[in-house]
Design a protein around this motif. Structure first.
Motif, short mmCIF file in Angstrom:
data_model
loop_
_atom_site.label_atom_id
_atom_site.label_comp_id
_atom_site.label_asym_id
_atom_site.label_seq_id
_atom_site.Cartn_x
_atom_site.Cartn_y
_atom_site.Cartn_z
N ASP A 79 0.89 -1.07 0.00
CA ASP A 79 -0.02 -0.11 -0.12
C ASP A 79 0.94 1.18 0.01
OD1 ASP A 79 -1.95 1.67 0.30
OD2 ASP A 79 -2.49 1.40 2.36
N LEU A 80 1.10 1.91 -1.11
CA LEU A 80 2.10 2.89 -1.29
C LEU A 80 1.68 4.35 -1.15
CD1 LEU A 80 4.12 1.39 -4.28
CD2 LEU A 80 4.52 0.97 -1.91
N PRO A 81 0.43 4.54 -1.04
CA PRO A 81 0.11 6.15 -1.05
C PRO A 81 0.53 6.74 0.17
CG PRO A 81 -1.87 4.81 -1.64
CD PRO A 81 -0.95 3.63 -1.38
N GLU A 82 0.77 6.07 1.13
CA GLU A 82 1.16 6.69 2.53
C GLU A 82 2.79 7.40 2.26
OE1 GLU A 82 -1.40 5.07 6.14
OE2 GLU A 82 0.82 4.39 5.87
N LEU A 83 3.55 6.18 1.54
CA LEU A 83 5.05 6.62 1.38
C LEU A 83 5.03 7.84 0.31
CD1 LEU A 83 7.45 3.62 1.36
CD2 LEU A 83 7.44 5.42 2.84
N ALA A 84 4.10 7.90 -0.76
CA ALA A 84 3.80 8.77 -1.67
C ALA A 84 3.71 10.05 -1.29
CB ALA A 84 2.80 8.34 -2.69
N ARG A 85 2.78 10.23 -0.10
CA ARG A 85 2.55 11.60 0.42
C ARG A 85 3.81 12.06 1.09
NH1 ARG A 85 -1.59 12.22 5.51
NH2 ARG A 85 -1.34 14.59 5.78
N CYS A 86 4.54 11.21 1.62
CA CYS A 86 5.82 11.86 2.39
C CYS A 86 6.64 12.39 1.41
CB CYS A 86 6.74 10.53 2.97
SG CYS A 86 5.67 9.93 4.44
N VAL A 87 7.21 11.86 0.11
CA VAL A 87 7.95 12.49 -0.70
C VAL A 87 7.35 13.59 -1.49
CG1 VAL A 87 7.35 10.84 -2.56
CG2 VAL A 87 9.67 11.88 -2.61
N MET A 88 5.85 13.37 -1.48
CA MET A 88 5.38 14.49 -2.30
C MET A 88 5.13 16.08 -1.56
SD MET A 88 4.20 13.41 -5.47
CE MET A 88 2.43 13.94 -5.95
N GLU A 89 4.88 15.70 -0.26
CA GLU A 89 5.06 16.84 0.66
C GLU A 89 6.43 17.50 0.66
OE1 GLU A 89 3.37 15.85 4.41
OE2 GLU A 89 1.32 15.83 3.98
N THR A 90 7.40 16.72 0.92
CA THR A 90 8.66 17.12 0.95
C THR A 90 9.10 18.21 -0.32
OG1 THR A 90 9.30 15.59 2.50
CG2 THR A 90 11.00 16.91 1.42
#
Length: 595
Positions: free
Chosen positions: A487-498
């Motif tokens: 389930d990758l959306p949580e990790l995706a949110r991290c890099v997108m936010e930064t």
């Protein structure tokens, strides 16, 4: 390993050190010698830890424990005069400025006494250079191949991917992290460090972080309930690493990074062509979102010898105008100049393959290794590649996160699990970022698995200036194939936010142009439960060796030169510290963990 502690520990130490194979028995200090002897004989410890003041009492019963070693701890300011000859080389003394430090040093020494070791026997004689078969053409094995070529070995490299110099980036599923991930790498002294050693939330009594998702301050990119028995065993092993051992392992890892820094500089000096079109930048900045995180990092970077100096915000703005908006909006509170560099990894490795061919190495692309064959004695007799048995004098395996695709009788391969990381690519024109960044993140997921981010300036396949932004570690299972369940959306949110917080304008332009795609890219990296890399040495027939290297916990690139030296030493019957410190059973044997 079993340790018996015959003294009261400082309160902080008791919370950290007591484990199932570490027995706290301060009551023994008040018992008669014959009772102490009988109870210690029943416990059968490998090591006894006591205070210096207990030396005479322990010496009196030591004869009944012939295989045991003894460690005595004391304070630096109040050393006791002791004649150690009574225990005939079976004892050691450690001191500290306080009892917590002295007790830590005692446990570190006990761990070193009980480590498994693989090295040349006393009568071993280094042989002549031979034919070496390397499986895996990631950066670790490519640098190893170069080291072996320089030492006169005849090298053949096998990999299941197509030649990465032809066409675009190879298919990620066949290529592994080097060619299938983002085209950027950073070297720093902290790469591959033991992440749980630096986590402020990690103590033995905490909610296990590898059973929780990123949004709950955990490290999972899958629902724990969906994981297999093998996945859960991997997590169980990781949770048995005590904090003091995690700190010790982290220091060992940093030591190899420092060694690699010198070796990288030597390679770049000897073969400057390796850096052609790699957008190599020979400096590194660390940036922090708060004064507290900046102060803590300044101390930590100085302790490992990485700190060059602090960079005031006014100076940072002058050096890197691309960070001006982030500074104005309070996203950056300070920065540090530290030892390190960055480069485009795909271009670098393509250059390295070309150099290896000029030095006589042979490459066999689209050749997949499936099995390591062993004789009845256990010696390696060859490796099955594309259904045919291949033989050589020596074998070197570096399968990356694809360890479970290779059948072999090793302790190291089953320990290698799969960790996913994500990245986005932004345009770097206009006001470009010049220096690679190590970022201490804030906000979503920043307390644990996505605590940091990397930002690397480089070039894309068309030669356009870009920024590669990456962040996050998400455990997906014991096998790299488990990423399909992630389930990758949580990790995706991290890099997108930064990426958006630091480079708002570049991020908006990337989104508007479609450069971001439907989701960030990802690659799968090898991890181990102990946090240590793997360097396993086995005997091969006809006097050769097989060496397995891997599990470098996102730091394979950084440690490649040190790994290469350790492999070469193993093939040439010479000792290297990595043979012991990365021995695949170091953690399991010392802490009685079943792999």
């Amino acid at each position: 390993m079993k340790i018996v502690v015959m003294c009261w520990l400082a309160r902080a130490s008791a919370d950290v050190f007591v484990a199932r194979n570490i027995v706290l028995r301060p009551d023994l200090a008040a018992k008669a010698p014959h009772q102490v002897a009988a109870e210690l004989a029943a416990l059968a410890p490998d090591v006894v830890i006591a205070r210096e003041a207990q030396y005479e009492a322990v010496s009196a019963i030591a004869a009944g424990l012939p295989g045991c070693r003894f460690i005595f701890c004391g304070l630096s300011a109040s050393r006791v005069a002791i004649d150690p000859s009574t225990l005939q080389g079976r004892c050691a003394f450690v001191t500290g400025s306080n009892w917590e430090r002295a007790e830590y040093e005692a446990f570190v020494l006990a761990e070193s006494m009980c480590r498994p070791r693989h090295g040349p026997s006393a009568e071993a004689v280094a042989g002549a250079p031979g034919e070496v078969m390397l499986v895996g053409a990631g950066v670790v094995n490519l640098v190893t191949a170069l080291t072996l070529c320089r030492r006169g070995h005849r090298v053949s490299v096998y990999d299941r991917m197509a030649d990465p110099r032809r066409g675009d980036t190879p298919h990620a599923e066949r290529a592994g992290a080097t060619f299938g991930g983002r085209d950027a790498r950073i070297f720093s002294y902290n790469e591959s460090r033991h992440h749980l050693a630096c986590s402020p939330l990690y103590t033995p009594r905490d909610t296990p972080r590898f059973r929780l998702g990123i949004s709950r301050d955990g490290w999972l990119s899958r629902d724990y309930q969906t994981m297999s028995d093998a996945d859960r065993r991997w997590i169980d092993q990781l949770e048995q690493v005590p904090p003091w051992a995690a700190l010790l392992y982290g220091n060992d890892i940093v030591g190899f990074n420092r060694q690699s820094h010198r070796l990288w500089r030597e390679l770049f000096s000897l073969y400057p062509e390796l850096l052609r079109e790699t957008h190599h930048v020979g400096r590194l900045l660390r940036i922090y979102p708060s004064e507290a995180s900046l102060r803590a990092a300044q101390t930590a970077e100085a302790e490992i010898g990485a700190l060059i100096g602090a960079v005031p915000l006014t100076r940072l703005r002058e050096r890197e105008p691309a960070l001006g908006s982030a500074i104005d909006e309070g996203a950056i509170a300070g920065a540090l100049d530290v030892q390190g560099f960055s480069l485009n990894i795909v271009s670098f490795c393509r250059n390295l393959i070309g150099l290896l061919e000029r030095l006589g190495a042979r490459f066999h692309w689209q050749h997949e290794a499936s099995e390591v064959r062993h004789a009845g004695s256990g010696a390696v007799t060859g490796i099955v590649v594309n259904d045919a048995l291949r033989r050589a004098d020596h074998y070197v395996l570096s399968p990356g996160a694809q360890a479970h695709t290779l059948a072999a009788r090793t302790a190291g391969l089953p320990a290698i699990g799969a960790m996913v990381g994500m990245w986005v690519t932004l345009p770097n024109d206009g006001t470009p970022l010049q220096t690679p960044l190590k970022v201490r993140r804030r906000a979503f997921g920043s307390s644990e698995a996505a605590q940091g981010a990397n930002v690397v300036p480089g070039r894309d396949a068309a030669g356009r200036p870009v920024l590669h932004c990456s962040s996050g570690h998400g455990f997906v299972g014991a096998s790299a194939e488990d990423v399909r369940l992630a389930d990758l959306p949580e990790l995706a949110r991290c890099v997108m936010e930064t990426a958006e917080e630091l480079f708002g304008d570049k991020f908006r332009r990337a989104r508007e142009s479609g450069m971001l795609g439907e989701r960030p890219g990802f690659c799968v990296r090898p991890w181990t439960p102990s946090g240590l890399g793997v360097l396993e040495v086995q005997e091969a027939d006809a006097g050769g060796k097989m060496v397995l290297s891997g599990g470098h916990n996102t730091g394979g690139f950084a440690q490649s030169p040190a790994v290469a030296e350790a492999v070469a030493c193993a093939l040439e019957a010479r000792p290297h510290a990595m043979h012991t410190l990365y021995h695949p059973r170091r953690f399991a044997d010392v802490f009685e963990v079943t792999l």
